[in-house]
Design a protein around this motif. Structure first.
Motif, PDB file in Angstrom:
ATOM      1  N   SER A 157      -2.062   4.368 -10.935  1.00 48.87           N
ATOM      2  CA  SER A 157      -2.621   3.635  -9.796  1.00 48.87           C
ATOM      3  C   SER A 157      -3.720   2.682 -10.249  1.00 48.87           C
ATOM      4  O   SER A 157      -3.777   1.529  -9.813  1.00 48.87           O
ATOM      5  CB  SER A 157      -3.180   4.616  -8.757  1.00 48.87           C
ATOM      6  OG  SER A 157      -2.151   5.426  -8.238  1.00 48.87           O
ATOM      7  N   GLN A 158      -4.561   3.159 -11.131  1.00 54.20           N
ATOM      8  CA  GLN A 158      -5.688   2.354 -11.604  1.00 54.20           C
ATOM      9  C   GLN A 158      -5.223   1.168 -12.439  1.00 54.20           C
ATOM     10  O   GLN A 158      -5.642   0.044 -12.209  1.00 54.20           O
ATOM     11  CB  GLN A 158      -6.640   3.247 -12.412  1.00 54.20           C
ATOM     12  CG  GLN A 158      -7.833   2.533 -12.945  1.00 54.20           C
ATOM     13  CD  GLN A 158      -7.880   2.523 -14.453  1.00 54.20           C
ATOM     14  OE1 GLN A 158      -7.077   3.147 -15.134  1.00 54.20           O
ATOM     15  NE2 GLN A 158      -8.817   1.797 -14.990  1.00 54.20           N
TER      16      GLN A 158
ATOM     17  N   VAL B 144       0.883  -1.164   0.000  1.00 48.84           N
ATOM     18  CA  VAL B 144       0.000   0.000   0.000  1.00 48.84           C
ATOM     19  C   VAL B 144       0.919   1.211   0.000  1.00 48.84           C
ATOM     20  O   VAL B 144       1.877   1.263   0.770  1.00 48.84           O
ATOM     21  CB  VAL B 144      -0.917   0.007   1.240  1.00 48.84           C
ATOM     22  CG1 VAL B 144      -1.649   1.329   1.376  1.00 48.84           C
ATOM     23  CG2 VAL B 144      -1.893  -1.158   1.180  1.00 48.84           C
TER      24      VAL B 144
ATOM     25  N   VAL C 157      -3.001   0.817  -4.305  1.00 50.49           N
ATOM     26  CA  VAL C 157      -3.757   1.517  -3.271  1.00 50.49           C
ATOM     27  C   VAL C 157      -2.887   2.688  -2.854  1.00 50.49           C
ATOM     28  O   VAL C 157      -1.809   2.499  -2.292  1.00 50.49           O
ATOM     29  CB  VAL C 157      -4.048   0.598  -2.059  1.00 50.49           C
ATOM     30  CG1 VAL C 157      -4.770   1.375  -0.968  1.00 50.49           C
ATOM     31  CG2 VAL C 157      -4.858  -0.611  -2.492  1.00 50.49           C
ATOM     32  N   THR C 158      -3.346   3.905  -3.189  1.00 51.23           N
ATOM     33  CA  THR C 158      -2.516   5.091  -2.943  1.00 51.23           C
ATOM     34  C   THR C 158      -3.201   6.142  -2.080  1.00 51.23           C
ATOM     35  O   THR C 158      -2.673   7.232  -1.914  1.00 51.23           O
ATOM     36  CB  THR C 158      -2.110   5.750  -4.273  1.00 51.23           C
ATOM     37  OG1 THR C 158      -3.296   6.125  -4.974  1.00 51.23           O
ATOM     38  CG2 THR C 158      -1.260   4.814  -5.110  1.00 51.23           C
ATOM     39  N   ASP C 159      -4.377   5.847  -1.589  1.00 50.39           N
ATOM     40  CA  ASP C 159      -5.012   6.796  -0.684  1.00 50.39           C
ATOM     41  C   ASP C 159      -5.785   6.040   0.376  1.00 50.39           C
ATOM     42  O   ASP C 159      -5.996   4.836   0.262  1.00 50.39           O
ATOM     43  CB  ASP C 159      -5.906   7.805  -1.422  1.00 50.39           C
ATOM     44  CG  ASP C 159      -6.898   7.170  -2.373  1.00 50.39           C
ATOM     45  OD1 ASP C 159      -7.106   5.945  -2.301  1.00 50.39           O
ATOM     46  OD2 ASP C 159      -7.478   7.888  -3.192  1.00 50.39           O
ATOM     47  N   LYS C 160      -6.176   6.730   1.403  1.00 50.68           N
ATOM     48  CA  LYS C 160      -6.887   6.103   2.504  1.00 50.68           C
ATOM     49  C   LYS C 160      -8.270   5.709   2.017  1.00 50.68           C
ATOM     50  O   LYS C 160      -9.057   6.550   1.603  1.00 50.68           O
ATOM     51  CB  LYS C 160      -6.985   7.064   3.692  1.00 50.68           C
ATOM     52  CG  LYS C 160      -7.483   6.406   4.942  1.00 50.68           C
ATOM     53  CD  LYS C 160      -7.342   7.336   6.124  1.00 50.68           C
ATOM     54  CE  LYS C 160      -7.762   6.611   7.382  1.00 50.68           C
ATOM     55  NZ  LYS C 160      -7.648   7.492   8.535  1.00 50.68           N
ATOM     56  N   ASP C 161      -8.542   4.426   2.038  1.00 47.95           N
ATOM     57  CA  ASP C 161      -9.801   3.895   1.524  1.00 47.95           C
ATOM     58  C   ASP C 161     -10.777   3.718   2.672  1.00 47.95           C
ATOM     59  O   ASP C 161     -10.817   2.686   3.321  1.00 47.95           O
ATOM     60  CB  ASP C 161      -9.539   2.558   0.816  1.00 47.95           C
ATOM     61  CG  ASP C 161     -10.765   2.020   0.110  1.00 47.95           C
ATOM     62  OD1 ASP C 161     -11.849   2.632   0.237  1.00 47.95           O
ATOM     63  OD2 ASP C 161     -10.650   0.990  -0.555  1.00 47.95           O
TER      64      ASP C 161
ATOM     65  N   PHE D 121       0.791   4.766   0.720  1.00 45.12           N
ATOM     66  CA  PHE D 121       0.044   5.906   1.230  1.00 45.12           C
ATOM     67  C   PHE D 121       0.984   6.853   1.930  1.00 45.12           C
ATOM     68  O   PHE D 121       1.540   6.558   2.973  1.00 45.12           O
ATOM     69  CB  PHE D 121      -1.064   5.484   2.201  1.00 45.12           C
ATOM     70  CG  PHE D 121      -1.861   6.662   2.699  1.00 45.12           C
ATOM     71  CD1 PHE D 121      -2.682   7.359   1.842  1.00 45.12           C
ATOM     72  CD2 PHE D 121      -1.755   7.086   4.000  1.00 45.12           C
ATOM     73  CE1 PHE D 121      -3.399   8.474   2.278  1.00 45.12           C
ATOM     74  CE2 PHE D 121      -2.468   8.192   4.456  1.00 45.12           C
ATOM     75  CZ  PHE D 121      -3.291   8.874   3.588  1.00 45.12           C
TER      76      PHE D 121
END
Length: 171
Positions: free
Chosen positions: A109-110, A12, A115-119, A14
């Protein structure tokens, strides 16, 4: 197979870079942090990528291409750009550059499944936003704190502006 192996190994990513202010603030991972994390793993798994702009059917697109070095197989995604949008405080060229950076970040990212942000949605975590407080109400609260009728902690339930937070810290 190479992409699947990459995805099993990539962490991840982030890095809490922040943009916006107050209730409009958000966190994201900047492009250099993404590249720093993925480039060694892409190389390890024989993968590379390129991001280019193209003009097609009367529109500008950002094309993100992931390729397998040995076989030459590719995976592509296109995102339509909006070259006529100007962001507040930026000229048309700066706005276009900001847009490219934004879409490059999300395009890579897509396509790689990063996963590059807080989900907060996927985990069911609910983020409650604090309400803002009007200037008049804040000033009354400060006066009440100074008179001993209220405590600083009473303002913790509100989203304070930088100016309001500074004024509260002075008490």
């Amino acid at each position: 197979k190479a992409l699947a192996s990459f995805q099993q190994e990539v962490p991840v990513i982030f890095k809490g870079s922040t943009a916006g202010q107050g209730i409009f603030a958000y966190q994201y991972t900047d492009l250099p942090a993404i590249f720093k994390a993925i480039n060694p793993l892409l190389a390890k798994h024989g993968l590379g990528f390129s991001q280019i702009t193209e003009f097609k059917d009367g529109h500008d697109y950002l094309v993100t291409i992931v390729f397998h070095i040995e076989s030459g197989e590719t995976l592509e995604t296109r995102t339509r750009l909006m070259p006529d949008i100007e962001l507040k405080g930026q000229n048309v060229f700066q706005s276009y550059g900001s847009q490219l950076t934004y879409f490059r970040r999300y395009g890579i990212s897509q396509i790689l499944g990063l996963v590059t942000d807080k989900d907060t949605d996927a985990q069911g975590e609910q983020v409650k936003k604090k309400p803002t407080i009007t200037v008049e109400r804040f000033e009354k609260a400060l006066l009440a704190i100074q008179e001993g009728k209220a405590k600083k902690e009473d303002l913790e339930k509100f989203q304070l502006s930088e100016v309001q937070q500074s004024a509260l810290n002075l008490l």
